[in-house]
Design a protein around this motif. Structure first.
Motif, short mmCIF file in Angstrom:
data_model
loop_
_atom_site.label_atom_id
_atom_site.label_comp_id
_atom_site.label_asym_id
_atom_site.label_seq_id
_atom_site.Cartn_x
_atom_site.Cartn_y
_atom_site.Cartn_z
N ASP A 6 0.85 -1.18 0.00
CA ASP A 6 0.00 0.00 0.00
C ASP A 6 0.89 1.24 0.00
O ASP A 6 2.12 1.16 0.12
N GLU A 7 0.26 2.41 -0.13
CA GLU A 7 1.02 3.65 -0.28
C GLU A 7 1.92 3.91 0.92
O GLU A 7 3.09 4.32 0.76
N ALA A 8 1.42 3.65 2.12
CA ALA A 8 2.21 3.90 3.32
C ALA A 8 3.42 2.98 3.40
O ALA A 8 4.53 3.41 3.75
N ALA A 9 3.22 1.70 3.06
CA ALA A 9 4.32 0.74 3.11
C ALA A 9 5.38 1.09 2.08
O ALA A 9 6.59 1.00 2.36
N PHE A 10 4.94 1.49 0.89
CA PHE A 10 5.91 1.86 -0.13
C PHE A 10 6.69 3.10 0.28
O PHE A 10 7.90 3.19 0.06
N GLU A 11 5.99 4.07 0.88
CA GLU A 11 6.67 5.29 1.31
C GLU A 11 7.72 4.99 2.37
O GLU A 11 8.82 5.55 2.35
N ARG A 12 7.40 4.09 3.29
CA ARG A 12 8.38 3.70 4.32
C ARG A 12 9.60 3.06 3.68
O ARG A 12 10.75 3.33 4.07
N MET A 13 9.36 2.19 2.71
CA MET A 13 10.47 1.52 2.04
C MET A 13 11.32 2.53 1.28
O MET A 13 12.56 2.47 1.29
N ALA A 14 10.68 3.47 0.59
CA ALA A 14 11.42 4.49 -0.16
C ALA A 14 12.26 5.35 0.77
O ALA A 14 13.43 5.66 0.47
N GLU A 15 11.69 5.75 1.89
CA GLU A 15 12.44 6.56 2.85
C GLU A 15 13.64 5.80 3.39
O GLU A 15 14.73 6.36 3.57
N GLY A 16 13.45 4.50 3.64
CA GLY A 16 14.56 3.68 4.10
C GLY A 16 15.65 3.56 3.06
O GLY A 16 16.85 3.59 3.39
N ALA A 17 15.25 3.45 1.79
CA ALA A 17 16.24 3.35 0.71
C ALA A 17 17.06 4.62 0.61
O ALA A 17 18.29 4.57 0.42
N VAL A 18 16.41 5.76 0.74
CA VAL A 18 17.14 7.03 0.68
C VAL A 18 18.12 7.14 1.85
O VAL A 18 19.26 7.60 1.68
N ARG A 19 17.71 6.69 3.02
CA ARG A 19 18.58 6.77 4.21
C ARG A 19 19.88 6.02 4.03
O ARG A 19 20.92 6.45 4.52
N VAL A 20 19.83 4.87 3.35
CA VAL A 20 21.04 4.05 3.23
C VAL A 20 21.80 4.34 1.93
O VAL A 20 22.78 3.66 1.63
N THR A 21 21.37 5.33 1.19
CA THR A 21 22.03 5.68 -0.07
C THR A 21 22.94 6.87 0.15
O THR A 21 22.46 7.98 0.44
#
Length: 259
Positions: A199-214
């Motif tokens: 869902d939108e919230a789960a995807f947003e959490r994953m995207a934010e996590g990806a940015v954090r480790v990049t």
């Protein structure tokens, strides 16, 4: 490709109807190549082909393929080769992802992923091999993922790690025909493929996590991947083979679990 060849090269891109496939086709089209846009969804592939900004005489052929079906792959190559008379670049971009942990994974879904994501690219290269032998030139570009080093969902990671191994094997076997084989490993990019099942919230959490480790602090874009693919498809990469180029802003340094 051999730099002495003056004919317009032909690039065959699987998964051409998706966000990433479309960006790759658009970039290779701008570089002057004929395009074969292969996808399970023929209508979507045709729509991408119809919207390419082509030069005079430049072709764009949309064809249907099921990368999990050997006969379908053979038919694809027969149609593409029959239409253009040559195939120079193969971009193995099509993929499926049935998510699941080791504890709850369905073996039938594992087999389907292996068929499409790993066996399919090998069969496609096998079918194109006679063209490369005749031309004494060619390019293989396999789409993998940063997860091949970081870990993650077992079946998908196994497919992508296997595709890296296949890339290296192809680099050795195809070298006598002046064919290079390389892999591109994108980081997370927003698409129907990565959003599926979330869902939108789960995807947003994953995207934010990806940015954090990049280290470079953003998500991968389709254009980032298309630009690297274009380099590997060009004469500028003639002495580059058996490589994995990570297009993920340095996030290959982070374990998957940090997302």
């Amino acid at each position: 490709m051999n730099p002495t060849v003056t004919v317009r090269p032909v690039a065959l891109v699987t998964g051409a109807a998706g966000v990433l496939g479309r960006a790759i086709c658009e970039r290779l089209c701008r570089d002057g190549m004929h395009l074969v846009l292969a996808d399970l969804n023929l209508a979507a592939a045709q729509a991408v082909a119809d919207n390419l900004d082509r030069a005079d005489g430049q072709g764009a052929l949309a064809l249907q393929v099921d990368m999990g079906d050997n006969a379908s792959i053979a038919a694809l190559v027969e149609q593409a080769g029959g239409h253009y008379g040559r195939i120079d670049v193969v971009v193995n971009n099509a993929a499926v992802n049935h998510r699941g942990s080791l504890a709850d994974f369905d073996p039938a879904l594992w087999d389907h992923m292996m068929a499409v994501n790993l066996r399919g690219p090998a069969v496609l290269c096998q079918q194109v091999l006679p063209y490369w032998k005749a031309q004494m030139s060619g390019r293989v570009i396999n789409m993998v993922s940063r997860c091949w080093v970081a870990g993650g969902p077992p079946a998908y990671v196994a497919c992508k790690a296997g595709l890296v191994g296949l890339t290296r094997s192809l680099a050795r076997e195809l070298a006598p025909y002046n064919v290079t084989a390389n892999a591109v490993a994108p980081g997370m990019l927003p698409s129907a493929f990565t959003q599926d099942g979330r869902d939108e919230a789960a995807f947003e959490r994953m995207a934010e996590g990806a940015v954090r480790v990049t280290p470079l602090g953003r998500l991968t874009t389709p254009q980032d991947v298309a630009n690297t693919t274009a380099f590997l498809a060009s004469g500028d990469s003639a002495f580059v083979t058996a490589e994995v180029i990570h297009v993920c802003g340095g996030s290959q340094l982070a374990p998957f679990g940090n997302l």
